[in-house]
Design an enzyme around this catalytic site. Structure first.
Site: not given
Ligand code: 3HC
Ligand code: NAI
Length: 714
Positions: A103, A123
């Site tokens: 976004e 999301e």
């Molecule tokens: N917020 C906080 N922590 C996050 C995060 C996020 N968005 N994304 C990843 N992390 C953290 C994980 O919890 C993990 O923490 P840890 O080491 O303490 O366990 C660390 O980052 C590494 O994450 P992964 O083990 O998942 O690492 P990968 O490399 O396998 O994957 C990734 C990376 C693809 C970015 C995956 O973490 C992921 O899918 N993250 C979530 C992405 C997501 O859903 N974003 C949307 C958030 S909601 C939003 O944006 C609302 C908006 O519209 C207003």
């Protein structure tokens, strides 16, 4: 935070810094607001590039902040301010641009990505919708159909696909920041109006695309709120001016945010990561135990499970020796497995499957592999024979694993030369598709063996959960009281449809009877026969081995009804192998006759009772498992149920659900049902549940700590 630097040639570079994924925490948002202001005010700056530190653009909003009060500048005005800048702003996307990260990029005027980057609006998988303008800007950029797909599925897409859809302006194999800097220098001074997505018209909803989508999404989502809200937000984009669309987006986001479902899905996100950081009661854990590299493996037994496991290993690039002693099975598997592998590789976009498979009928051929997975029939004497053979054939140091559904791993280890190298690797059918792997450690399993199996599971793309060695391990142990209650409900007056409908309404993809028909009713029948609960010479009473027992499923099997494979089970199908379950008058007549024979008077049973009896019995066993230290924490149990048993993700998992219902309430209802059915030990509330209630029902995130403390003090 975000850092600011001015590059030669009047380009300001803003770098997001919040390892590991540069999530948009309050500090990062403040950093962006400040640095964008600085770039705006600096007369020497003619254009701006926003990138992320350490090869990751941005993983979206900081999910950890969702639990607390909102601090720092909000995202929506921050992105608006970027879009309004009168100097070209480009997002240089490396690694990921997900959720709020994408976004943010949509608020920039240009988007340039590395070819290996992944983009998406996931999301919906967290129980939310893109709430920083994504639901309004994306359809204006790529149209309703493509936006609908991305927003309602939350899938991650490659840079190539994003370029094709029109999300990206350029994709590069080179340094993406350099490329973006060069790009903005080139476009500096050009008009930006057409690059401000919020000012563009949204394509209209022709042919009622969104109404049709809503019908489908409601059917598919099985009670999940977020997918429906995503479609509603797109309807607003298509029908309202941008500002009003944004208001609707905010309203929908607030509703979702305050729903229990969003909390459950965010918990599920973190539990998936928590289980990777496994620890055993011995103190061995993910960060103090080294895994061995595995490049050559063998699978013994090429039935339903063995075939899937071979495919899963080969897809990971491991060379596999696939052994089967039955000639006919071997011939069939040698045809079927390569076809399965090809199909799955194609589905994953791989031109050629990376692993090599060789088929054999000779166990001697496994002598050179580093790890063996046994998947022969669920028969302890046969498995012991295979393990004795393996330990004599394999070179010292080979890991010996069993795919048993619940037999004693320690008994298998006892017949080998290196019991420390024996673990369970319990896959779920179909093994190349299902995400769950239970890694079962026995009392003698070495940390290295557990670490290797966990690591191998991760390489195969599985959610691997370390569990203790007890009958049924975690998943199947909890399934037993659930199935048992479902059968008792039939005795008391329910029909298979009523039970299934209540469970499907809760969100399971399939109720317990439809699921049993799919798996094959003979599986449980065989296990009950082995346990001496049924079979020739066992009296057909409703009490066996000192507790209430329902002979109903045995009698269904005795009638030759084994489920889908025979075309008849708890339901009827079009024929053997048929998939569409239809109510079967035979079952209703059979149930009536059964009740009459046992003097049971059918009563009307409400869906609430069905849910309580089935789910609370399962949850209660989960507490027993935690108490017995067979699972390290509630997250482990919840990940097992979400990834292996179809537990609806928007209910977090059974243990999370217990917390949401209220532990006091679960205890009270279990006490009630146990009072009514004192001959059902599974309904007797677990001691751990009682203790948690006694200390004020702490939230699920605190249970692990509580259990560990209790353990130290006991
Ligand atoms: N917020 C906080 N922590 C996050 C995060 C996020 N968005 N994304 C990843 N992390 C953290 C994980 O919890 C993990 O923490 P840890 O080491 O303490 O366990 C660390 O980052 C590494 O994450 P992964 O083990 O998942 O690492 P990968 O490399 O396998 O994957 C990734 C990376 C693809 C970015 C995956 O973490 C992921 O899918 N993250 C979530 C992405 C997501 O859903 N974003 C949307 C958030 S909601 C939003 O944006 C609302 C908006 O519209 C207003
Ligand atoms: P299956 O009956 O489909 O296949 C077993 C295969 O092993 C048969 O092809 C048989 O010929 C072969 N076999 C028997 N003895 C052998 C030997 N000595 N050497 C080599 N091959 C031999 O059984 P399925 O369903 O694949 O189950 C295998 C194991 O996986 C069992 O322990 C089962 O409990 C477990 N399991 C099964 C699941 C399922 O859904 N079917 C799920 C998870 C685990």
């Amino acid at each position: 935070m975000a850092t600011y630097s001015r590059l030669p040639g009047s380009v300001a570079l803003i770098t997001l810094q919040n390892p590991p994924v540069n999530a948009l925490s309050a500090a990062v948002r403040q950093g962006i607001v400040d640095t964008v202001q600085r770039a705006l005010k600096d007369p020497k700056v003619t254009s701006v590039v926003i990138c992320g530190q350490n090869g990751k653009f941005c993983g979206g909003a900081d999910i950890r902040e969702f639990a607390g009060p909102m601090l720092g500048p909000p995202l929506v005005p921050m992105i608006h301010a970027i879009e309004a800048v009168d100097k070209p702003v480009a997002a240089a996307i490396e690694g990921v641009a997900l959720g709020g990260g994408l976004e943010l990029a949509l608020g920039c005027h240009y988007r340039i990505a590395h070819s290996k980057a992944l983009l998406g609006l996931p999301e919906v998988t967290l129980g939310l919708l893109p709430g920083a303008g994504g639901s309004q800007r994306l359809p204006r950029l790529i149209g309703l159909t493509a936006a609908l797909d991305l927003i309602t599925t939350g899938r991650h897409i490659s840079a190539a696909e994003a370029l094709k859809l029109g999300i990206l302006d350029q994709v590069t194999d080179n340094n993406v920041v350099d490329q973006a800097v060069e790009f903005v220098r080139r476009v500096a001074g050009q008009p930006l109006d057409s690059r401000r997505l919020s000012t563009l018209p949204c394509p209209p909803d022709v042919d009622s695309l969104l109404d049709k989508a809503m019908v489908k999404v409601r059917q598919r989502s099985r009670g999940a709120l977020a997918p429906v809200a995503c479609v509603q937000a797109l309807m607003a984009a298509a029908s309202l001016p941008y500002t009003q669309g944004m208001e609707k987006e905010r309203e929908l986001l607030t509703t979702l945010f305050n729903s229990g479902q969003a909390r459950a899905l965010q918990y599920a996100f973190f539990s998936q990561r928590v289980v990777g950081k496994w620890s055993l009661p011995s103190g061995a854990s993910w960060d103090n135990s080294a895994a061995r590299p595995i490049s050559k493996a063998a699978v013994i037994g090429l039935g339903t499970m063995g075939r899937g496991i071979v495919v899963a290993l080969a897809l990971t690039g491991i060379s596999v020796v696939a052994v089967e002693t039955q000639e006919k099975q071997l011939a069939e598997a040698s045809q079927a497995v390569p076809a399965m592998l090809q199909r799955e590789a194609g589905r994953r976009g791989l031109a050629t499957p990376p692993g090599v498979i060789s088929f054999s009928s000779n166990l001697q051929d496994v002598s050179e592999v580093e790890l063996v997975i046994e998947a022969v029939f669920e028969d302890m004497s046969l498995k012991l024979q295979v393990f004795r053979h393996l330990t004599s054939v394999c070179r010292p140091g080979t890991l010996l694993c069993s795919n048993t559904s619940g037999l004693d791993i320690d008994q298998l280890a006892a017949v080998t030369q290196s019991p420390g190298l024996v673990v369970g690797m319990h896959f779920f059918a179909p093994a190349h598709v299902m995400k769950l792997l239970e890694v079962v450690y026995g009392p003698r399993s070495s940390p290295e063996a557990v670490a290797t199996a966990m690591q191998l599971g991760k390489r195969m793309g599985k959610v691997s959960v370390a569990v203790g060695n007890c009958p049924g391990f975690v998943g199947n142990r909890m399934l037993k009281p659930y199935l048992e209650q479902a059968n008792f409900l039939l005795e008391e007056g329910a029909t298979p449809q009523q039970v299934d409908e209540a469970l499907e309404e809760f969100g399971f993809p399939m109720g317990v009877f439809r699921m049993s028909d799919l798996s094959g009713l003979d599986v449980g029948w065989r296990i009950r026969k082995e346990a001496g609960l049924t079979g020739p010479g066992v009296e057909s009473t409703r009490t066996r081995q000192g507790r209430r027992y329902s002979p109903l499923p045995d009698q269904v099997c005795e009638a030759g009804r084994l489920g889908q494979k025979t075309g008849r089970g708890w339901y009827q199908y079009d024929g053997p192998g048929g998939r569409v379950a239809r109510s079967d008058p035979w079952v209703h007549i059979f149930l009536e006759a059964y009740r009459a024979e046992h003097d049971l008077v059918a009563r009307s049973i409400a869906p609430e009772e069905i849910l309580e009896r089935c789910l609370y019995a399962l949850i209660n066993e989960g507490f027993n498992i935690l108490q017995d230290a067979m699972a390290a924490g509630p997250e482990d149990i919840d990940a097992i149920y979400v990834f292996g048993y179809g537990w609806p993700r928007h209910h977090g998992g059974p243990m999370f659900h217990a917390g949401q219902v209220g532990l006091g309430r679960i205890l009270e209802r279990l006490q009630h049902h146990h009072h009514n059915h004192p001959d059902v030990p599974h309904l007797k509330p677990s001691t751990l549940l009682r203790r948690l209630v006694a200390v004020g029902s702490p939230p699920v995130q605190k249970w692990r700590e509580f259990i560990n403390k209790e353990r130290v003090h006991s």
